[in-house]
Design a protein around this motif. Structure first.
Motif, PDB file in Angstrom:
ATOM      1  N   ILE A 159       0.988  -1.263  -0.083  1.00  0.00           N
ATOM      2  CA  ILE A 159       0.025  -0.052  -0.001  1.00  0.00           C
ATOM      3  C   ILE A 159       0.961   1.120  -0.183  1.00  0.00           C
ATOM      4  O   ILE A 159       1.596   1.441   1.003  1.00  0.00           O
ATOM      5  N   VAL A 161       1.204   5.153  -0.085  1.00  0.00           N
ATOM      6  CA  VAL A 161       0.321   6.435   0.030  1.00  0.00           C
ATOM      7  C   VAL A 161       1.500   7.489  -0.206  1.00  0.00           C
ATOM      8  O   VAL A 161       1.021   8.715   0.405  1.00  0.00           O
ATOM      9  N   GLU A 165      -0.511  11.140   1.126  1.00  0.00           N
ATOM     10  CA  GLU A 165      -0.641  10.991   2.644  1.00  0.00           C
ATOM     11  C   GLU A 165      -1.667  11.943   3.080  1.00  0.00           C
ATOM     12  O   GLU A 165      -2.617  11.662   4.022  1.00  0.00           O
ATOM     13  N   VAL A 168      -5.524  10.599   2.724  1.00  0.00           N
ATOM     14  CA  VAL A 168      -5.726   9.280   3.547  1.00  0.00           C
ATOM     15  C   VAL A 168      -4.895   9.364   4.724  1.00  0.00           C
ATOM     16  O   VAL A 168      -4.043   8.509   5.236  1.00  0.00           O
ATOM     17  N   GLN A 170      -5.482   9.016   8.040  1.00  0.00           N
ATOM     18  CA  GLN A 170      -5.754   7.668   8.890  1.00  0.00           C
ATOM     19  C   GLN A 170      -4.801   6.473   8.503  1.00  0.00           C
ATOM     20  O   GLN A 170      -4.082   5.673   9.253  1.00  0.00           O
ATOM     21  N   LEU A 171      -4.871   6.354   7.105  1.00  0.00           N
ATOM     22  CA  LEU A 171      -4.188   5.290   6.614  1.00  0.00           C
ATOM     23  C   LEU A 171      -2.773   5.277   6.779  1.00  0.00           C
ATOM     24  O   LEU A 171      -1.895   4.278   6.909  1.00  0.00           O
ATOM     25  N   ALA A 174      -1.457   4.851  10.186  1.00  0.00           N
ATOM     26  CA  ALA A 174      -1.295   3.230  10.540  1.00  0.00           C
ATOM     27  C   ALA A 174      -0.416   2.586   9.736  1.00  0.00           C
ATOM     28  O   ALA A 174       0.409   1.655  10.514  1.00  0.00           O
ATOM     29  N   LEU A 175      -0.071   2.942   8.481  1.00  0.00           N
ATOM     30  CA  LEU A 175       0.988   2.203   8.114  1.00  0.00           C
ATOM     31  C   LEU A 175       2.375   2.571   8.491  1.00  0.00           C
ATOM     32  O   LEU A 175       3.277   1.700   8.784  1.00  0.00           O
TER      33      LEU A 175
END
Length: 213
Positions: A159, A161, A165, A168, A170-171, A174-175
């Motif tokens: 994934i 980003v 960034e 997204v 939150q993603l 989390a990553l």
């Protein structure tokens, strides 16, 4: 006469070379002519030892199954045995990621693989699972393990980003929290999922039987 310079053909040699071919070049490289060329023989020679491509696929499946740990089913609770088997199942397929799609989309017929499933099913039956639930339980566990095996073969960055960034957040957070080492992330995800699956199945069994799993 001297000994032949090339190893004599056998079903075992053909299957092992087919697995090596797929490991090296992918399943799209697996054909009887290409396998024969790898072995230095004519395609017709292969059929003196194996009944075509399906038999080779089943032979490859047996080689993978032979790498799995079935020892826990002899004397451990079904849940513990499934965990040990599951870890070895994932490891076995992760060694040969190119065969996962091929093996998991062909019908099981080999005695060795049927014996493996018999062992797992017997442990579930002894553990108290109602007959009508045993195949669904086995299938759900295998579905998770196959997915986990694919994850082992996934790209290091699955994934990405990097350029989005801000879209997204939150993603992205989390990553970052998960860390950058693919092996570590895959291991944490696998153990978390395996534990959750087994715990969930144990809870389900307790609900079905009105008692502890």
């Amino acid at each position: 006469m001297g000994r032949p310079r090339r190893a004599l053909l056998s079903a075992d040699l053909i299957v092992r070379e087919a697995l090596a071919l797929i490991d090296a070049d992918g399943v799209e490289a697996f054909s009887m002519p290409k396998l024969a060329a790898r072995l230095g023989v004519k395609s017709a020679s292969l059929y003196n030892h194996v009944d075509g491509r399906p038999a080779i696929v089943e032979g490859i499946r047996v080689l993978i199954v032979d790498e799995m740990d079935m020892s826990g089913f002899a004397d451990r609770p079904w849940s513990e045995a499934l965990i040990a088997w599951g870890r070895s199942y994932r490891t076995a397929f992760a060694r040969h990621p190119n065969v996962i799609g091929l093996i998991t989309t062909t019908t099981v017929t080999s005695p060795a693989t049927l014996d493996m499933f018999e062992t797992v099913v017997d442990a579930l039956a002894r553990g108290g699972w109602p007959p009508e639930t045993i195949v669904p339980v086995l299938t759900s566990v295998e579905n998770f393990l196959v997915g986990a095996s694919f994850d082992q073969a996934a790209p290091d960055v699955m994934i990405d980003v990097a350029e989005r960034e801000h879209e997204v957040p939150q993603l992205a957070a989390a990553l970052r929290a998960a860390g950058t080492a693919k092996a570590g992330r895959a291991e944490v995800a696998f153990e978390l999922g395996l534990a959750a699956l087994i715990d969930g199945l144990a809870a389900r069994l307790a609900a079905l039987t009105d008692g502890p799993a």
